[in-house]
Design an enzyme around this catalytic site. Structure first.
Site, PDB file in Angstrom:
ATOM      1  CG  ASP A 116       0.441  -0.600  12.353  1.00 23.66           C
ATOM      2  OD1 ASP A 116       0.564  -0.645  11.114  1.00 23.66           O
ATOM      3  OD2 ASP A 116       0.818   0.379  13.029  1.00 23.66           O
ATOM      4  CG  ASP A 161       8.711   2.882   8.081  1.00 26.29           C
ATOM      5  OD1 ASP A 161       7.675   3.206   7.480  1.00 26.29           O
ATOM      6  OD2 ASP A 161       8.984   1.709   8.388  1.00 26.29           O
TER       7      ASP A 161
END
EC number: 4.3.2.10
Length: 271
Positions: free
Chosen positions: A136, A12
């Protein structure tokens, strides 16, 4: 022929206080801590036996900026396994530029929910194998969903969120997964906000619900704390790939150890 299960490390990436790209690790999409340099980490993972590698620009969508293509290009120079890049991809031109920078696949979340035709356009122009739809997901225990699953004795549904989990959409994950597959997505990359960074295991009810619904390959993400967690998501949920971050980043387990464990349990992996 039984397809091998893929083990995929993920970084990330965000911009640090000096304006440089840096890898961060957090919990529930929050409380991010500096973890390392993306290019150096990519190089290490390329040599680790990983099957693929994922690069996520975690604030590009929320901040409305473009993906860090210079960093993507530098990472691509070090990675000789399939590279998926996500974050800030909103248009066909964004897909083209990201692939040109060295990505083999693009992961699209907010951009596809805002413009679902982007899936069709991307698949037609670049091939379904290049188009990964990222979800998500967040658990909701109310009556506003379409598809319900039993979780800890309660009935819940899973909501798609956007902008790095910052905004709900009211869109049911199962409905969206079905639509994304019909529009030409080559893979689904399923993240759980509830499990993210906890190392308590994948969100099995979520992953199983998606895997039972679609025939498109599913990459399970969020919550992996051990090789046993990967075994569970492969056996109990039916995922095609297991993605993990912190357990690999901090050396708690190596990819080789993870694969050896899975192989010992009869799960097909590339050794």
């Amino acid at each position: 022929m039984t397809l091998t299960k893929r083990i995929i490390p993920c970084i990330d990436v965000d911009v640090d206080e000096n304006g440089d790209a840096a890898v961060y690790t957090g919990v529930n999409f929050e409380d991010l801590e500096y973890t390392g340099d993306p290019v150096e980490m990519a190089k290490a993972y390329n040599e680790s036996g990983a099957d693929e590698f994922v690069f996520l620009d975690i604030t590009a969508s929320a901040e409305g900026r473009e993906t860090m293509l210079d960093t993507v290009s530098a990472v691509a120079d070090e990675v000789f396994i399939p590279l998926t890049v996500g974050g800030g991809i909103r248009t066909r031109a964004d897909i083209k530029e990201t692939l040109r920078a060295g990505a083999d696949k693009v992961s699209i979340n907010s951009g596809a929910i805002a413009e679902p035709d982007l899936i069709n356009e991307g698949a037609a122009a670049f091939g379904s194998q290049c188009i990964v739809i990222s979800v998500d997901a967040r658990r909701r225990f109310d009556s506003e969903g379409e598809h319900y699953t039993e979780v800890d004795g309660e009935s819940c549904w899973f909501e798609c969120t956007v902008k790095g989990g910052r905004e709900g959409t009211g869109l049911d994950v199962i409905e969206w997964a079905t639509e994304a597959e019909e529009r030409g997505a080559g893979e689904l990359f399923v993240n759980s906000i509830d499990a993210d960074g906890t190392k308590d295991g994948y969100d099995i009810p979520l992953m199983k619900a998606v895997c039972d619904t679609v025939s498109t390959p599913v990459i399970a993400s969020s919550g992996c704390g051990s090789p046993e967690d990967m075994e569970e998501v492969f056996v109990d949920a039916g995922a095609d790939a297991g993605l993990a971050a912190s357990i690999f980043h901090f050396g708690e387990y190596s990819i080789a150890e993870t694969k050896e464990y899975l192989d010992s349990k009869g799960i097909p992996v590339r050794l």
